[in-house]
Design a protein around this motif. Sequence first.
Motif, PDB file in Angstrom:
ATOM      1  N   THR A  39       0.883  -1.055   0.053  1.00  0.00           N
ATOM      2  CA  THR A  39      -0.095   0.007  -0.011  1.00  0.00           C
ATOM      3  C   THR A  39       0.975   1.177   0.095  1.00  0.00           C
ATOM      4  O   THR A  39       2.271   1.247   0.359  1.00  0.00           O
ATOM      5  CB  THR A  39      -0.924   0.010   1.048  1.00  0.00           C
ATOM      6  N   GLN A  40       0.472   2.256  -0.404  1.00  0.00           N
ATOM      7  CA  GLN A  40       1.058   3.538  -0.306  1.00  0.00           C
ATOM      8  C   GLN A  40       1.939   3.839   1.443  1.00  0.00           C
ATOM      9  O   GLN A  40       2.993   3.895   1.262  1.00  0.00           O
ATOM     10  CB  GLN A  40       0.260   4.890  -0.550  1.00  0.00           C
ATOM     11  N   ALA A  41       0.918   3.338   2.198  1.00  0.00           N
ATOM     12  CA  ALA A  41       1.431   3.475   3.672  1.00  0.00           C
ATOM     13  C   ALA A  41       2.610   2.685   3.808  1.00  0.00           C
ATOM     14  O   ALA A  41       3.483   3.031   4.379  1.00  0.00           O
ATOM     15  CB  ALA A  41       0.273   3.260   4.604  1.00  0.00           C
ATOM     16  N   GLN A  42       2.618   1.406   3.334  1.00  0.00           N
ATOM     17  CA  GLN A  42       3.575   0.711   3.724  1.00  0.00           C
ATOM     18  C   GLN A  42       4.934   0.965   2.817  1.00  0.00           C
ATOM     19  O   GLN A  42       5.929   0.641   3.408  1.00  0.00           O
ATOM     20  CB  GLN A  42       3.191  -0.780   2.937  1.00  0.00           C
ATOM     21  N   ALA A  43       4.713   1.481   1.474  1.00  0.00           N
ATOM     22  CA  ALA A  43       5.821   2.004   0.764  1.00  0.00           C
ATOM     23  C   ALA A  43       6.555   2.964   1.577  1.00  0.00           C
ATOM     24  O   ALA A  43       7.846   3.236   1.584  1.00  0.00           O
ATOM     25  CB  ALA A  43       5.272   2.268  -0.626  1.00  0.00           C
ATOM     26  N   ALA A  44       5.629   3.978   2.027  1.00  0.00           N
ATOM     27  CA  ALA A  44       5.959   5.096   2.610  1.00  0.00           C
ATOM     28  C   ALA A  44       6.966   4.850   4.026  1.00  0.00           C
ATOM     29  O   ALA A  44       7.992   5.383   4.234  1.00  0.00           O
ATOM     30  CB  ALA A  44       5.001   6.012   3.276  1.00  0.00           C
ATOM     31  N   LYS A  45       6.527   3.789   4.550  1.00  0.00           N
ATOM     32  CA  LYS A  45       7.072   3.564   5.907  1.00  0.00           C
ATOM     33  C   LYS A  45       8.863   2.705   5.454  1.00  0.00           C
ATOM     34  O   LYS A  45       9.569   3.050   6.265  1.00  0.00           O
ATOM     35  CB  LYS A  45       6.277   2.459   6.703  1.00  0.00           C
ATOM     36  N   ARG A  46       8.568   2.097   4.662  1.00  0.00           N
ATOM     37  CA  ARG A  46       9.876   1.513   4.100  1.00  0.00           C
ATOM     38  C   ARG A  46      10.759   2.526   3.774  1.00  0.00           C
ATOM     39  O   ARG A  46      12.100   2.303   3.961  1.00  0.00           O
ATOM     40  CB  ARG A  46       9.505   0.683   2.736  1.00  0.00           C
TER      41      ARG A  46
END
Length: 81
Positions: A19-26
């Motif tokens: 998700t965008q949130a997961q990519a951002a966190k990465r």
Amino acid sequence: MVNNASAKLKAWRSVEGLTQAQAAKRFGVTRMTWFRWENGEIQPRGHAMRSLCEIINDLQPNDFFNLAAVRSISQQERQAA
């Protein structure tokens, strides 16, 4: 304005199943920052751009710049002179 990098970021995220949130966190940014990168509203700077290019093999720093638009503006300036 969506640029080559924006499309590659979105494609990479899709392939990775993030998700965008997961990519951002990465990458250590907010979801809104990632969203704005994917939509070409802003460009990553410095270490963020370097990290993206290191992890996303198909991504190069030049992808973040719309060189066609720069050339078009330069042509318009030359014609006006």
